[in-house]
Motif scaffolding. Sequence first.
Motif, short mmCIF file in Angstrom:
data_model
loop_
_atom_site.label_atom_id
_atom_site.label_comp_id
_atom_site.label_asym_id
_atom_site.label_seq_id
_atom_site.Cartn_x
_atom_site.Cartn_y
_atom_site.Cartn_z
N SER B 40 34.16 51.69 39.33
CA SER B 40 34.23 50.28 38.98
C SER B 40 35.25 50.06 37.88
O SER B 40 35.68 51.01 37.22
N LEU B 41 35.66 48.81 37.71
CA LEU B 41 36.57 48.48 36.61
C LEU B 41 36.23 47.09 36.08
O LEU B 41 35.58 46.30 36.75
N MET B 42 36.66 46.83 34.86
CA MET B 42 36.44 45.52 34.24
C MET B 42 37.73 44.74 34.35
O MET B 42 38.79 45.22 33.91
N VAL B 43 37.63 43.57 34.90
CA VAL B 43 38.79 42.71 35.07
C VAL B 43 38.59 41.47 34.21
O VAL B 43 37.52 40.85 34.22
N LYS B 44 39.64 41.12 33.46
CA LYS B 44 39.58 39.89 32.67
C LYS B 44 40.06 38.75 33.55
O LYS B 44 41.23 38.69 33.93
N ALA B 45 39.16 37.84 33.87
CA ALA B 45 39.49 36.76 34.79
C ALA B 45 40.41 35.75 34.11
O ALA B 45 40.68 35.83 32.91
N SER B 46 40.86 34.75 34.88
CA SER B 46 41.85 33.80 34.37
C SER B 46 41.28 32.92 33.26
O SER B 46 42.03 32.37 32.45
N ASP B 47 39.93 32.77 33.20
CA ASP B 47 39.35 31.97 32.12
C ASP B 47 38.91 32.85 30.96
O ASP B 47 38.20 32.41 30.06
N GLY B 48 39.32 34.12 30.95
CA GLY B 48 39.02 34.99 29.83
C GLY B 48 37.72 35.75 29.98
O GLY B 48 37.46 36.68 29.22
N LYS B 49 36.90 35.39 30.96
CA LYS B 49 35.63 36.09 31.12
C LYS B 49 35.86 37.47 31.73
O LYS B 49 36.75 37.65 32.56
N MET B 50 35.02 38.40 31.34
CA MET B 50 35.10 39.76 31.88
C MET B 50 34.23 39.86 33.13
O MET B 50 33.07 39.46 33.12
N VAL B 51 34.82 40.39 34.19
CA VAL B 51 34.08 40.54 35.45
C VAL B 51 34.11 42.01 35.86
O VAL B 51 35.17 42.65 35.83
N MET B 52 32.97 42.51 36.21
CA MET B 52 32.94 43.90 36.68
C MET B 52 33.20 43.93 38.18
O MET B 52 32.60 43.19 38.96
N VAL B 53 34.12 44.80 38.56
CA VAL B 53 34.51 44.93 39.97
C VAL B 53 34.14 46.32 40.44
O VAL B 53 34.54 47.31 39.83
N THR B 54 33.36 46.39 41.50
CA THR B 54 33.05 47.72 42.05
C THR B 54 33.95 47.99 43.24
O THR B 54 34.19 47.13 44.08
N LEU B 55 34.46 49.21 43.28
CA LEU B 55 35.42 49.59 44.33
C LEU B 55 34.69 50.13 45.56
O LEU B 55 33.70 50.83 45.43
N PRO B 56 35.21 49.81 46.74
CA PRO B 56 34.56 50.32 47.95
C PRO B 56 34.75 51.83 48.11
O PRO B 56 33.86 52.53 48.54
N ASN B 57 35.95 52.30 47.77
CA ASN B 57 36.20 53.73 47.85
C ASN B 57 36.35 54.26 46.45
O ASN B 57 37.44 54.31 45.91
N PRO B 58 35.26 54.66 45.85
CA PRO B 58 35.34 55.09 44.46
C PRO B 58 36.24 56.29 44.30
O PRO B 58 36.31 57.15 45.18
N LEU B 59 36.92 56.28 43.16
CA LEU B 59 37.80 57.41 42.86
C LEU B 59 36.94 58.52 42.27
O LEU B 59 36.92 58.73 41.07
N GLN B 60 36.25 59.19 43.14
CA GLN B 60 35.43 60.28 42.63
C GLN B 60 35.32 61.33 43.72
O GLN B 60 35.66 61.09 44.87
N GLY B 61 34.87 62.48 43.31
CA GLY B 61 34.72 63.54 44.28
C GLY B 61 36.03 64.27 44.49
O GLY B 61 36.88 64.34 43.61
#
Lengths: 286, 114
Positions: B40-61
């Motif tokens: 997952s990553l934290m994205v700062k939206a256009s209004d300044g709010k922080m949104v957590m985004v989960t990735l479908p293909n996680p970079l793991q493993g």
Amino acid sequence: MWSDSAGGGFNTSFGGDNGAGYGTQQFASPGPEAKRQNRRIESVLPLTIQTVLGLDENNQEYLGTPVNMVTVMGLIQEVNVTSTKVTYTLNDTTGTICAIKWLDSETEEEPLMENTYCQVHGTFKTHQGNKQLLALHLEPITDLNWITAHMLEVVYTALQLQRIKTEASDSGLGKGALAGSSDGMSNSMVGFGGLAGPGMPGGDMGGSGSGGYSLMGLTAQQKMVFEVIRSIVDDSENTGYSREHIKAKLKGKVTPQQVDNVLFFLSSEGHVYTTVDEDHFRATDG
Amino acid sequence: MVSNASEPSMRVNGALLPMYTGQKVVLVGTVAQVDPSGSSLMVKASDGKMVMVTLPNPLQGVIEVHGVGQGQKVMCQSYITFPQMQADKFDAALYDEALKLIQSVRDNPWKPDM
């Protein structure tokens, strides 16, 4: 089994996760003049794409072995789907080649995606100057350990073929050299079976044919019974030895019950066959 | 890669996002932080709010990186993950031995022809 039956085939058992290897079978026609034409070597050679590209289209040979079926493992970089076939562009860090998979109208299969590893078993052909693989079996790789396995098999195959090539030229087709490499072959077939195609330039399984018949895989008792049947003399009527005769010959070494068991085993394996009745046996001499 | 690409989606910012739960949205922002798990990553939206985004293909493993070597670093051009494979199933020691082999064995097929 080293027999000279002509039914070529390769045992393919694929399973990305269970680690089943792909067995190969080699059928060679023994005899004093086992020329290249008589031999039907049907082995699957694991190769790098670079090697495949380096094959000469007219004389498909790799280190002295005629190449029929190959297997490569590579990354799909491009997928091109038409109604009749799917063309994958494969890259395995040594080179790039196109693998074509013709589609049946019956099988509804989804083509593999780009940027996935896959293993291709197929034949090598040249089409309009381009070297291509005709994919007979194409399977995605989900386990990186398969890549390790392929890396090793490619090297192993290359080295084994090298060794046979130098052995054959050095020792001059001595039976010892062939036996040595045959043992190597059978071991590799048991192991992961990547290769079973030794280049046997004019080599034969023993000069007279009967001397070289492989008795690998038989127990001592089975060998004794088999030898008795095989060493028959004066068999002008081709009736072979009777069961009682065999038992009498092996009296003290093999019990009659065991002789029966062995005869049953040998005939079901195909080493011996019955003649005038169920109690007369002859050997299917290699 | 989007399975129902034909369905329309709404452009949102951080404040409007909760109104569209379960519906398709488009969020534009800047990457604030990448989670160490790689999923997952934290994205700062256009209004300044922080949104957590989960990735479908996680970079793991298990990951295979293709790129250009730069000293101790690799400049990645592409990568492949093996999501169906657990990291501990990968026999790293064996792979290491195999690659040392293909580097060293004389005249083996993996060496590029010069």
